[in-house]
Write a protein that holds these residues in place. Structure first.
Motif, PDB file in Angstrom:
ATOM      1  N   ARG A 258      -9.667  -8.265 -11.729  1.00  0.00           N
ATOM      2  CA  ARG A 258      -9.414  -9.056 -10.515  1.00  0.00           C
ATOM      3  C   ARG A 258      -7.986  -9.601 -10.498  1.00  0.00           C
ATOM      4  O   ARG A 258      -7.291  -9.519  -9.489  1.00  0.00           O
TER       5      ARG A 258
ATOM      6  N   ALA B  15      -5.640  -6.796  -9.877  1.00  0.00           N
ATOM      7  CA  ALA B  15      -5.650  -6.312  -8.485  1.00  0.00           C
ATOM      8  C   ALA B  15      -4.792  -7.186  -7.574  1.00  0.00           C
ATOM      9  O   ALA B  15      -4.386  -6.748  -6.500  1.00  0.00           O
TER      10      ALA B  15
ATOM     11  N   TYR C  90      -3.048   0.091  -5.313  1.00  0.00           N
ATOM     12  CA  TYR C  90      -3.049   1.516  -5.657  1.00  0.00           C
ATOM     13  C   TYR C  90      -3.499   2.366  -4.476  1.00  0.00           C
ATOM     14  O   TYR C  90      -4.531   2.091  -3.852  1.00  0.00           O
TER      15      TYR C  90
ATOM     16  N   LEU D 264     -11.125  -4.295   4.296  1.00  0.00           N
ATOM     17  CA  LEU D 264     -11.506  -5.584   3.696  1.00  0.00           C
ATOM     18  C   LEU D 264     -11.894  -5.462   2.218  1.00  0.00           C
ATOM     19  O   LEU D 264     -11.794  -6.432   1.464  1.00  0.00           O
ATOM     20  N   LEU D 265     -12.315  -4.267   1.806  1.00  0.00           N
ATOM     21  CA  LEU D 265     -12.641  -4.087   0.381  1.00  0.00           C
ATOM     22  C   LEU D 265     -11.428  -4.437  -0.484  1.00  0.00           C
ATOM     23  O   LEU D 265     -11.568  -4.916  -1.608  1.00  0.00           O
TER      24      LEU D 265
ATOM     25  N   SER E  59     -11.210  -7.824  -2.216  1.00  0.00           N
ATOM     26  CA  SER E  59     -12.277  -8.200  -3.173  1.00  0.00           C
ATOM     27  C   SER E  59     -11.790  -9.166  -4.246  1.00  0.00           C
ATOM     28  O   SER E  59     -12.535 -10.047  -4.670  1.00  0.00           O
ATOM     29  N   ALA E  60     -10.546  -9.000  -4.694  1.00  0.00           N
ATOM     30  CA  ALA E  60     -10.070  -9.852  -5.786  1.00  0.00           C
ATOM     31  C   ALA E  60      -9.672 -11.247  -5.296  1.00  0.00           C
ATOM     32  O   ALA E  60      -9.388 -12.127  -6.103  1.00  0.00           O
TER      33      ALA E  60
ATOM     34  N   ARG F  20      -5.713  -0.728   2.985  1.00  0.00           N
ATOM     35  CA  ARG F  20      -6.591  -1.326   1.962  1.00  0.00           C
ATOM     36  C   ARG F  20      -5.774  -1.792   0.757  1.00  0.00           C
ATOM     37  O   ARG F  20      -6.059  -2.831   0.169  1.00  0.00           O
TER      38      ARG F  20
ATOM     39  N   GLN G 282      -4.270  -6.287  -0.477  1.00  0.00           N
ATOM     40  CA  GLN G 282      -4.356  -6.904  -1.806  1.00  0.00           C
ATOM     41  C   GLN G 282      -3.206  -7.901  -2.025  1.00  0.00           C
ATOM     42  O   GLN G 282      -3.265  -8.712  -2.938  1.00  0.00           O
ATOM     43  N   GLU G 283      -2.183  -7.814  -1.166  1.00  0.00           N
ATOM     44  CA  GLU G 283      -1.019  -8.709  -1.252  1.00  0.00           C
ATOM     45  C   GLU G 283      -0.396  -8.691  -2.642  1.00  0.00           C
ATOM     46  O   GLU G 283       0.063  -9.721  -3.153  1.00  0.00           O
TER      47      GLU G 283
ATOM     48  N   PRO H  54       2.464  -7.632  -5.342  1.00  0.00           N
ATOM     49  CA  PRO H  54       3.902  -7.362  -5.248  1.00  0.00           C
ATOM     50  C   PRO H  54       4.303  -5.973  -5.742  1.00  0.00           C
ATOM     51  O   PRO H  54       5.440  -5.565  -5.552  1.00  0.00           O
TER      52      PRO H  54
END
Lengths: 264, 373
Positions: free
Chosen positions: A70, A73, A78, A96-97, A100-101, A149, A153-154, A156
């Motif tokens: 998590r 991520a 990736y 939206l998956l 998840s983190a 997707r 995850q934002e 960097p």
């Protein structure tokens, strides 16, 4: 910022990546090229934490253990070479998956997850397709959904493994331009493997040539992509021409086949 | 193109997407969620099924009096049951426990089926995939053949033996399905399940074949499945398992959606795929073992119900899991009603009714998945 420090990966007892080091500063794009089986995908998967490795991989100055999925991520996103797309899932749910983190492990998405996702969908011009099933999208739209997707995850650091494999030249260009623009806008560090040397040279600040799992060359595209180097590492006869955005690598047909063609 | 995310640096100097959620149109997104009307429809279906099941029985009781008997149990509602002692016993010791048992077993089998389909990415996966049925069958056979005859009338050890058999079979599947160099892959687990099921079935057939016809009949009646019960003991026996299992599976419903992109991609965005799979499979299997131990082998519920819901409410497990619980419960209660009503007063084995409905359904799903695959 991504730092790969003396990384080796063994799969099934065979060393696939051997003592590779590289560095991708903020806002930089490192292209990874090499012949088939050179270890490009494995190196990228190691950076994302999908295979065990020896050595050090630091994301934003921090190393992550194999159980820290998590936290990792949030540091690296990736885009796989052949993403597995659940055909009946809609674009919103799929993108939206990637959040998840960011929310509780079993809980629902927060308002912030939704707003970030909406922003990325709009940025990638996917808003109008938000309710469509992935199976109904074109190849280019699907690839943008996969990129979306990853972007929500934002993280960097963005790792892309042959992101244009299944795309025609127009869609391939669109996806890479988009990633490049996001890299400039958001200061992402991009690590991207590509088969097409010309395209790789156009987008990358630096190129890493892998050969037999080792880092054979690392440098500016114009320095790395010489006719002698391409012959040596890819076994290909090419002509390297100066282009507007970087060297253009053009294959030369073997003389014997040319003669056969002309004779017929 | 509207730019909603621009570069920025946080205090540590790390670039990030600007956190400008207030300006972003998040409210325009419509992620798949369970809606209140979905739950309302499921609850209504279940209540109607339970009511129908209590109102209809092999011995005729006036529906108005049965309703009064039910109302008499509601606190603060001063209604007197119009039934005599025999009628009351029929309603409260046979019809009501059978209906509730049907609800629990149906809910468990349906939700376990949906969960297995999610974790194994296989639309034809069912709750018996990892050898639960064969293990329970062997346990039940051992209890019937070698247990004292007196057991048949009192609180039977049959459910316990079936439960032990089911858990033993799944434990064997898990042990054999472990890959040498890493976690269990879905394919190796399924293959191990097939091998274990074949072995347990062979042992069960061997034991059953050497017995007299009376024992054989009991064994096969159990295998064909049923919910006939006198009293609440089976309900009390399985309710805790079903409750815990259902709670775990409900909690994991979003993870099942995440697993649909494959383990590696799920890991890349922070989902522990192998852990999630293990938790879901253990919960679904334990619940199924408990359900099967009192009901015998009732097939196809785990295929019919989740696929119907998938067809009506979409592919997200956020809806499929909770709705499978409600509609699975109602479905099996109605199937049990049909099993009693078709050749009344004779009872058709419940497993036969679900197989009649399920086998054609199975073929439809198979054809659809071939078309998609």
């Amino acid at each position: 910022m991504l730092e790969v420090d003396d990384v080796s990966v063994a799969l099934g007892g065979t060393t696939v990546v051997s003592h590779v080091s590289a560095r991708v500063p903020h806002g930089a794009w490192l292209g990874v090229v090499g012949p088939n089986g050179a270890g490009k995908s494995t190196l990228l998967r190691a950076v994302v934490g999908l295979v065990r490795y020896e050595g050090h991989i630091r994301l934003g100055g921090r190393e992550y253990g194999p159980g820290e999925l998590r936290a990792r991520a949030c540091a690296v996103a990736y885009v796989p070479q052949r993403p597995l797309l659940p055909r009946s899932m809609n674009v919103t749910d799929y993108v939206l998956l990637g959040r998840s983190a960011h929310h509780s492990y079993l809980g629902p998405e927060t308002a912030r997850d939704l707003s970030v996702t909406a922003g990325v969908l709009e940025r990638l011009e996917l808003s109008r397709l938000a309710r469509r099933a992935l199976g109904e999208l074109s190849g280019g739209e699907q690839q943008r959904a996969v990129l979306a997707r990853a972007l929500v995850q934002e993280a960097p650091v963005l790792v892309m493994d042959e992101p244009t494999t299944s795309l025609d030249i127009g869609h391939a260009q669109l996806v890479l331009e988009l990633a490049d623009q996001l890299r400039r806008d958001n200061g992402l560090s991009v690590l991207c493997s590509l088969h097409d040397l010309t395209v790789a040279a156009q987008f990358a600040d630096d190129l890493l040539v892998l050969s037999g799992g080792r880092a054979a060359l690392l440098g500016k595209p114009a320095e790395v992509l010489t006719e002698a180097n391409v012959k040596r590492f890819f076994g290909a006869s090419v002509e390297v021409l100066p282009g507007l955005a970087g060297p253009v690598v053009s294959p030369i047909r073997h003389a014997s086949s040319l003669e056969v063609t002309r004779a017929t | 193109m509207t730019l909603t995310a621009r570069p920025g640096l946080d205090r540590a100097g790390t670039p990030h997407l600007r956190k400008a959620e207030a300006a972003l149109p998040g409210r325009e997104l419509f992620p798949t969620r369970l809606r209140a009307w979905h739950i309302a429809a499921g609850v209504l279906f279940l209540l109607c099924s339970l009511l129908a099941s209590v109102l209809v029985g092999p011995y005729h009781l006036p529906p108005a009096q049965v309703l009064a008997a039910l109302a008499s149990k509601i606190p603060l509602l001063h209604v007197r049951s119009g039934l005599g002692a025999l009628g009351n016993a029929d309603v409260w010791q046979i019809r009501a426990p059978s209906a509730v048992l049907g609800g629990l077993v149906g809910a468990m089998l349906a939700v376990a089926g949906a969960s297995y389909q999610g974790v194994f990415a296989n639309p034809l996966a069912d709750p018996y995939l990892l050898g639960v049925a064969a293990g329970a069958g062997l346990g039940a056979t051992v209890a019937i053949v070698y247990g004292p005859a007196a057991w048949a009338s009192s609180l039977s050890p049959l459910p316990i033996a079936a439960f032990v058999g089911a858990v033993a079979a799944v434990a064997a599947t898990f042990t054999l399905g472990r890959s040498r160099n890493g976690p269990r892959s879905p394919a190796s687990l399924v293959l191990a399940g097939v091998a274990v099921a074949a072995f347990f079935t062979a042992v069960q057939t061997f034991i059953a074949q050497r017995q007299n016809s009376g024992d054989l009949e009991v064994v096969y009646n159990w295998i064909l499945g049923g919910l006939s019960t006198a009293g609440w003991a089976p309900v009390e026996l399985i309710a805790p398992y079903v409750a815990v299992s259902a709670a775990v599976l409900l909690a994991c419903r979003r993870l099942l959606d995440a697993l649909s992109v494959g383990d590696e991609e799920a890991s890349s965005f922070g989902v522990h795929a192998d852990r999630a799979r293990l938790v879901v499979v253990v919960a679904a299997t334990l619940g199924t073992a408990a359900a099967v131990s009192v009901s015998g082998l009732i097939g196809f519920v785990g295929i019919i119900v989740p696929h119907t819901i998938r067809l009506l409410a979409g592919p997200s497990y956020r809806r499929i899991i909770p709705l499978s619980l409600l509609f699975g419960a109602g479905f099996l209660v109605l199937a049990n009603l049909a099993a009693g009503a078709v050749l009344s007063p004779e009872q058709i084995p419940l497993g036969v009714v679900t197989a009649f409905l399920g086998a054609p359904f199975f073929l439809v799903v198979l054809r659809q998945s071939r078309r998609m695959g």
